[in-house]
Structures are given as structure tokens and as C-alpha cells.
Design a protein around this motif. Structure first.
Motif, PDB file in Angstrom:
ATOM      1  N   ARG A   1      -3.870   1.389  14.073  1.00 29.39           N
ATOM      2  CA  ARG A   1      -3.104   0.344  13.395  1.00 29.39           C
ATOM      3  C   ARG A   1      -1.884  -0.117  14.196  1.00 29.39           C
ATOM      4  O   ARG A   1      -0.873  -0.559  13.639  1.00 29.39           O
TER       5      ARG A   1
ATOM      6  N   GLU B   1       4.435  -5.492  11.153  1.00 26.46           N
ATOM      7  CA  GLU B   1       5.451  -4.947  10.247  1.00 26.46           C
ATOM      8  C   GLU B   1       6.818  -4.893  10.916  1.00 26.46           C
ATOM      9  O   GLU B   1       7.836  -5.215  10.293  1.00 26.46           O
TER      10      GLU B   1
ATOM     11  N   SER C   1      -1.760  -4.716   3.978  1.00 24.79           N
ATOM     12  CA  SER C   1      -3.027  -4.083   3.654  1.00 24.79           C
ATOM     13  C   SER C   1      -4.007  -4.270   4.805  1.00 24.79           C
ATOM     14  O   SER C   1      -3.798  -5.076   5.714  1.00 24.79           O
ATOM     15  N   GLU C   2      -5.098  -3.550   4.738  1.00 24.68           N
ATOM     16  CA  GLU C   2      -6.138  -3.686   5.765  1.00 24.68           C
ATOM     17  C   GLU C   2      -6.736  -5.094   5.735  1.00 24.68           C
ATOM     18  O   GLU C   2      -7.049  -5.671   6.788  1.00 24.68           O
TER      19      GLU C   2
ATOM     20  N   ASN D   1      -2.457   7.718   8.551  1.00 20.24           N
ATOM     21  CA  ASN D   1      -3.031   6.959   9.658  1.00 20.24           C
ATOM     22  C   ASN D   1      -4.419   7.505   9.972  1.00 20.24           C
ATOM     23  O   ASN D   1      -4.585   8.709  10.152  1.00 20.24           O
TER      24      ASN D   1
ATOM     25  N   GLU E   1       2.341   7.328   7.056  1.00 16.40           N
ATOM     26  CA  GLU E   1       3.041   6.114   7.466  1.00 16.40           C
ATOM     27  C   GLU E   1       3.250   5.225   6.261  1.00 16.40           C
ATOM     28  O   GLU E   1       2.497   5.262   5.290  1.00 16.40           O
TER      29      GLU E   1
ATOM     30  N   ARG F   1       3.173   1.574   4.818  1.00  8.82           N
ATOM     31  CA  ARG F   1       2.489   0.327   5.139  1.00  8.82           C
ATOM     32  C   ARG F   1       3.022  -0.837   4.320  1.00  8.82           C
ATOM     33  O   ARG F   1       3.105  -0.768   3.097  1.00  8.82           O
TER      34      ARG F   1
ATOM     35  N   LYS G   1       1.208  -2.431  12.861  1.00  4.84           N
ATOM     36  CA  LYS G   1       2.593  -1.958  12.927  1.00  4.84           C
ATOM     37  C   LYS G   1       3.475  -2.959  13.643  1.00  4.84           C
ATOM     38  O   LYS G   1       4.659  -3.120  13.311  1.00  4.84           O
TER      39      LYS G   1
ATOM     40  N   GLU H   1       0.808  -1.221   0.000  1.00  3.99           N
ATOM     41  CA  GLU H   1       0.000   0.000   0.000  1.00  3.99           C
ATOM     42  C   GLU H   1       0.839   1.269   0.000  1.00  3.99           C
ATOM     43  O   GLU H   1       0.333   2.349  -0.271  1.00  3.99           O
TER      44      GLU H   1
ATOM     45  N   GLU I   1      -4.402  -7.318   7.520  1.00  6.02           N
ATOM     46  CA  GLU I   1      -4.477  -7.027   8.951  1.00  6.02           C
ATOM     47  C   GLU I   1      -5.643  -7.784   9.595  1.00  6.02           C
ATOM     48  O   GLU I   1      -5.502  -8.420  10.643  1.00  6.02           O
TER      49      GLU I   1
END
Length: 264
Positions: free
Chosen positions: A143, A150, A42-43, A30, A37, A39, A147, A25, A46
Motif C-alpha cells: 500500500r 494519504e 479504502s481499497e 498491512n 496502520e 488508513r 500511503k 477504514e 485506492e
């Protein structure tokens, strides 16, 4: 079979490269704090990550508490009331009571929030329950869980040949994220009509419990000190109306209906 560190790093690097060309992404804003931020996930990933973790984590925390469906529905009602006014109201929030004997609550990626039955016994009102859930919703909205994933990917990629990085690095929330979740939680409480002073009462009570060694310090090793947290929350509280729902009688009736009345 033990995988050599070099091959492990190469494998993780290939996974990341593949990810960069699929669900990558890039730079985004945020949704909770408005900061730019970078990323890696992806959502959708997540949310899927939260679902994949949920069964294992719930099992590790003693399994789901299923003895009182009305209590579970009550906790979910409070949680959804706050989630609806959060910065990511569209997440598939789920609120689960677990049989953990420690006073604990946590958020998994995508908005799955766990709270222990012991934590429910420590609280005194619906507003205090709202404070705990709002804090975890703050993590989801900003998020923080994503994070963490990540950071863990990066940690697995670079490794730690000199053992300089703590083992817990990237596996949980940072202290700054905990402080941000406190503030976001108070903001969401105010939007939902709860008394934000419940955050202060919880912080003050838990500070005294830790000083008396009645709560294990390992529960808060990644959290700011209780004095620091209390002072910050006192400053934040000045920005919100000192009014709102507390619902002490409602909470006492719902929580102690099972643990006190039904156990007699």
C-alpha cells in the motif's frame, strides 16, 4: 483564480471529515508486512485513484507502447506470474509499456504498473524483468501508493507556512518504502520461481552507470543510495534459494525482436 491557503485548508479538512464518515477504514493490518496502520482511504478508493491517474501519467511518459503486442503480452505474463504469489493477488494488476526514453518503472495505486521501453533494453534476462516488476508489485502489496496519497492529503491540510517541508514530500515513495519493496520483490520472485540474484545484478550495474553519469541522478532522488541498496539486497539474497529461472535467451528474443530485427 488563486485560492487563499486558509480556504484551501478548510476545504481539504471538510473533504477529510466527509471521508471519515463514509469510506474510513481506521486501523488495519498491512497485508504485506503485518504492521498495524491507520488508513484514510479504502481499497476501492485506492484502485479508483490508480485508474484516474493512469491516462495522465501514461501520457506524461510518452504514451503507451503499442507497436509490438507480443512484447506487451510477454511483460504482462511475467508481471501476473509474480502478482499471483504476492500479498495482494486480488488487485486488478495491469502492466503497461510506455514510450519513455529513460530507464524507468513505476507503480500507480491499485496495481497499475508502468515500465519504459528503455528499461526493457537495459535488462538482460526475464529474471531481471521479474525483479523490476516484483519491486513495483511490492509497492502495491504494501500500500505504498495509497500511503503516498494519504501523506499528500495531510500535507495539503496542514500546509507549510514556513516553507520547511520539501516540495516532494508525500508525492512519492519514502526511502524505507523503497527498501521494503526491494525485499518484498525478492520474496515474490522466489515464490514465483525466479532467480533472486537478478536483483543484485541490476543494482550493481545501475550503481556503475550512475557513477559514470550515464543515468540521471534525479531518477533516484527519493531512493536509497545504490551502495546502501546493494548491500541490503546482498543480505536479503542469503535468505532465498540461489536458483530459479533466468530465461536469458527467451528475454533477448522477445525484447530485441522489435528493436533490432524489425527495425532493420
Amino acid at each position: 483564480m488563486i485560492i487563499p491557503p486558509l480556504f484551501k485548508s478548510i476545504f481539504v479538512f471538510c473533504v477529510l471529515i466527509n471521508h471519515l464518515f463514509t469510506d474510513f477504514e481506521g486501523f488495519q493490518t498491512n497485508p504485506a508486512n503485518g504492521h498495524p496502520e491507520f488508513r484514510f482511504i479504502s481499497e476501492k478508493q485506492e484502485i479508483m485513484g490508480g485508474f484516474s491517474q493512469a491516462r495522465f501519467v501514461i501520457q506524461q511518459m510518452g504514451g503507451e507502447f503499442t507497436q509490438d503486442p507480443e512484447l506487451s503480452a510477454y511483460v504482462a505474463y511475467v508481471g501476473h506470474r509474480i502478482a499471483a504469489v504476492s500479498d495482494r493477488p486480488y488487485l486488478p494488476y495491469d502492466f503497461v509499456i510506455v514510450n519513455d526514453s529513460k530507464p524507468n518503472a513505476m507503480c500507480l495505486p491499485g496495481g497499475i504498473i508502468l515500465i519504459s521501453h528503455r528499461m526493457l533494453l537495459e535488462l538482460k534476462s526475464e529474471a531481471e524483468l521479474a525483479a523490476i516488476l516484483a519491486h513495483e508489485i511490492g509497492h502495491a502489496s504494501a500500500r505504498h501508493c495509497a500511503k503516498g496519497i494519504e501523506r499528500r492529503w495531510i500535507f495539503d491540510l496542514i500546509g507549510d507556512p514556513f516553507a520547511l517541508i520539501p516540495r516532494w514530500f508525500g508525492l512519492g515513495m519514502t526511502r524505507n518504502e523503497e527498501m521494503e519493496a526491494d525485499y518484498l520483490g525478492m520474496e515474490y520472485m522466489a515464490r514465483a520461481g525466479y532467480d533472486v540474484r537478478a536483483v543484485i545484478s541490476i543494482a550493481d550495474r545501475r550503481r556503475h552507470l550512475v557513477k559514470k553519469s550515464l543515468l540521471p541522478l534525479e531518477l533516484f532522488k527519493s531512493h536509497p543510495s545504490h551502495d546502501t541498496r546493494l548491500q541490503a539486497n546482498l543480505r536479503h539474497a542469503e535468505k532465498f534459494p540461489l536458483s530459479g529461472d533466468r530465461e536469458e535467451e527467451t528475454y533477448q528474443t522477445m525484447v530485441y525482436w522489435y528493436w533490432v530485427i524489425r527495425q532493420v
